[in-house]
Design a protein around this motif. Structure first.
Motif, short mmCIF file in Angstrom:
data_model
loop_
_atom_site.label_atom_id
_atom_site.label_comp_id
_atom_site.label_asym_id
_atom_site.label_seq_id
_atom_site.Cartn_x
_atom_site.Cartn_y
_atom_site.Cartn_z
N LYS A 100 0.83 -1.20 0.00
CA LYS A 100 0.00 0.00 0.00
C LYS A 100 0.86 1.25 0.00
O LYS A 100 0.56 2.24 -0.70
N ALA A 101 1.95 1.22 0.76
CA ALA A 101 2.86 2.37 0.80
C ALA A 101 3.47 2.63 -0.57
O ALA A 101 3.60 3.79 -1.00
N LEU A 102 3.84 1.56 -1.28
CA LEU A 102 4.42 1.73 -2.61
C LEU A 102 3.41 2.32 -3.59
O LEU A 102 3.73 3.23 -4.36
N ILE A 103 2.17 1.81 -3.55
CA ILE A 103 1.18 2.19 -4.56
C ILE A 103 0.60 3.56 -4.30
O ILE A 103 0.54 4.41 -5.20
N VAL A 104 0.13 3.81 -3.07
CA VAL A 104 -0.57 5.06 -2.80
C VAL A 104 0.39 6.19 -2.40
O VAL A 104 -0.06 7.32 -2.22
N SER A 105 1.66 5.89 -2.28
CA SER A 105 2.63 6.94 -1.97
C SER A 105 3.55 7.18 -3.16
O SER A 105 3.44 8.20 -3.84
N TRP A 106 4.43 6.25 -3.45
CA TRP A 106 5.42 6.45 -4.50
C TRP A 106 4.79 6.54 -5.89
O TRP A 106 5.13 7.43 -6.67
N LEU A 107 3.88 5.61 -6.21
CA LEU A 107 3.30 5.62 -7.55
C LEU A 107 2.32 6.78 -7.73
O LEU A 107 2.24 7.37 -8.81
N GLU A 108 1.58 7.10 -6.70
CA GLU A 108 0.67 8.24 -6.80
C GLU A 108 1.45 9.54 -6.95
O GLU A 108 1.07 10.43 -7.72
N GLU A 109 2.56 9.64 -6.23
CA GLU A 109 3.42 10.82 -6.36
C GLU A 109 3.97 10.93 -7.78
O GLU A 109 3.98 12.01 -8.38
N ALA A 110 4.41 9.80 -8.34
CA ALA A 110 4.98 9.80 -9.69
C ALA A 110 3.92 10.16 -10.73
O ALA A 110 4.20 10.89 -11.68
N LEU A 111 2.69 9.66 -10.55
CA LEU A 111 1.64 9.97 -11.50
C LEU A 111 1.26 11.45 -11.44
O LEU A 111 1.04 12.08 -12.48
N THR A 112 1.19 12.00 -10.24
CA THR A 112 0.91 13.43 -10.09
C THR A 112 1.96 14.26 -10.82
O THR A 112 1.65 15.21 -11.55
#
Length: 314
Positions: A100-112
Motif C-alpha cells: 500500500k505504501a508503494l502504490i498510494v505513496s510512490w506511484l501516486e506521487e509519480a503519476l501526479t
C-alpha cells in the motif's frame, strides 16, 4: 448496509470518460474499479461543472454520501462504513501495508508529477477542462500545476533532483510489485483487494491516457507481467461487465449534493427550464472562479519565476 445491497441504489459520481476509460480522472478511476472488483451493482454519473473540486469522486445511496475529500477517500470510507470491504482479511498482513505504501505513496506521487509536470499537461485538458473556455482552462491548469509542485516539494532549485528521485522511486515500486505479483491473478493470490484497484487504475491510466513519450509509461512497460495483469483484469471486470446490460449514465447538474439533501426514487430526467437554470448558474460560477483564480495567481505567484516560465511558453 451490506445486507441491503439488493434493494439499495448505488451511484458513483465521477469525471467524464476519455481515452477509452470509463472515467479519465486518476482520482475517480480507482473507486470505479474497486466497485467493479467487488461486483457491487452501481450507476455511473458524471459531473464536469467543478473541474478542480476535491469532492470528486463521491458515492451515494439514499441519504448516504461518501466524498473523496473525507475519511481518506471514497474507498476507505466505503470500507469503514461497511458498504463493501475487500480488505477485511488482508489489512493486518505486513505485505499489505508495504504494498500500500508503494502504490498510494510512490506511484501516486509519480503519476501526479507526470500528469502536471513531466508531460506538461498533455492529457489534462481532456480530463478536466474540455468543457471550459480556453482562458479559464489555462488559468486553472497553471493553478493546479503550481499546487502540484507545492505538494511534491518542487522548487526551482531542486526541480532536477526531485524529478530523478520521483522516477527512481517509481521504477523501484514497479520492480517490487512485479516481483510480488509474479503470474498471480491478483496481488494477494486468489482475491481482489483495494490495492488491485489502485494499481490497475494507475496502469490503465498510464497506458491509455499518457503519451508514448511518457517516462513513467516507458518504465511500466518494462514489466511484462504487470501489463498482462492489467489486461486480464480489464478484460474480466471492465470489458466483460460493460458488454452486459447496464443502467444508463447520468450527467449531474452544477451543484454537489450534500448528505440528506437529495431524495431518491425520482426519475433522472431534467426539465428544460431546470437545465437553463443550471447552465446560467454554471456561467456565473465560472466567471467568479476565473476572477478569483486570477487574483490568487497574481498575489501568490506573482514573484514566482516558475509561473512566469509557463506564461512565456504560451
Amino acid at each position: 448496509m451490506e445486507g441491503d445491497q439488493e434493494t439499495e441504489v448505488y451511484t458513483l459520481v465521477a469525471r467524464k470518460p476519455s481515452f477509452d476509460l470509463p472515467t479519465a480522472c486518476p482520482n475517480c478511476l480507482p473507486a470505479y474499479i474497486y466497485l467493479k472488483l467487488a461486483q457491487l451493482p452501481f450507476e455511473l454519473a458524471f459531473n464536469s461543472t467543478f473541474p478542480d473540486s476535491d469532492e470528486l469522486p463521491y458515492f451515494e445511496s439514499g441519504t448516504y454520501v461518501a466524498y473523496n475529500n473525507e475519511d481518506g477517500g471514497v474507498i476507505e470510507k466505503l470500507k469503514k462504513d461497511g458498504i463493501v470491504n475487500l480488505d477485511s482479511q488482508l489489512q493486518s498482513l505486513p505485505d499489505y501495508l508495504s504494498l500500500k505504501a508503494l502504490i498510494v505513496s510512490w506511484l501516486e506521487e509519480a503519476l501526479t508529477y507526470e500528469i502536471w509536470v513531466g508531460t506538461e499537461g498533455i492529457s489534462t485538458t481532456k480530463i478536466y477542462y474540455s468543457d471550459l473556455p480556453w482562458v479559464i482552462s489555462k488559468v486553472l491548469f497553471y493553478k493546479q500545476t503550481y499546487l502540484a509542485k507545492n505538494r511534491l516539494g518542487i522548487t526551482k532549485e531542486n526541480a532536477e533532483q526531485r524529478e530523478k528521485q520521483i522516477y527512481k522511486r517509481a521504477s523501484e515500486a514497479y520492480e517490487a510489485l512485479s516481483t510480488r505479483l509474479g503470474e498471480q491473478k491478483f496481488l494477494f493470490e486468489d482475491r481482489p483487494s483495494s490495492l488491485d484497484a489502485f494499481l490497475l487504475s494507475h496502469m490503465l491510466f498510464i497506458i491509455q491516457a499518457l503519451p508514448v513519450t511518457s517516462v513513467l509509461r516507458c518504465k511500466l512497460l518494462e514489466h511484462s507481467n504487470l501489463v498482462r495483469y492489467a489486461e486480464k483484469l480489464k478484460s474480466e471486470f471492465l470489458e466483460a461487465s460493460s458488454s452486459s446490460p447496464s443502467p444508463p449514465l447520468h450527467s449531474f447538474p452544477s451543484s454537489f449534493p450534500r448528505k440528506s439533501s437529495k431524495p431518491k426514487g425520482k426519475p433522472k430526467v431534467e426539465k428544460t427550464e431546470e437545465e437553463k437554470k443550471f447552465k446560467k448558474r454554471a456561467r456565473f460560477f465560472l466567471a467568479a472562479q476565473f476572477l478569483a483564480v486570477v487574483v490568487y495567481v497574481s498575489v501568490m505567484g506573482g514573484g514566482s519565476s516558475e509561473e512566469l516560465e509557463y506564461e512565456d511558453e504560451d
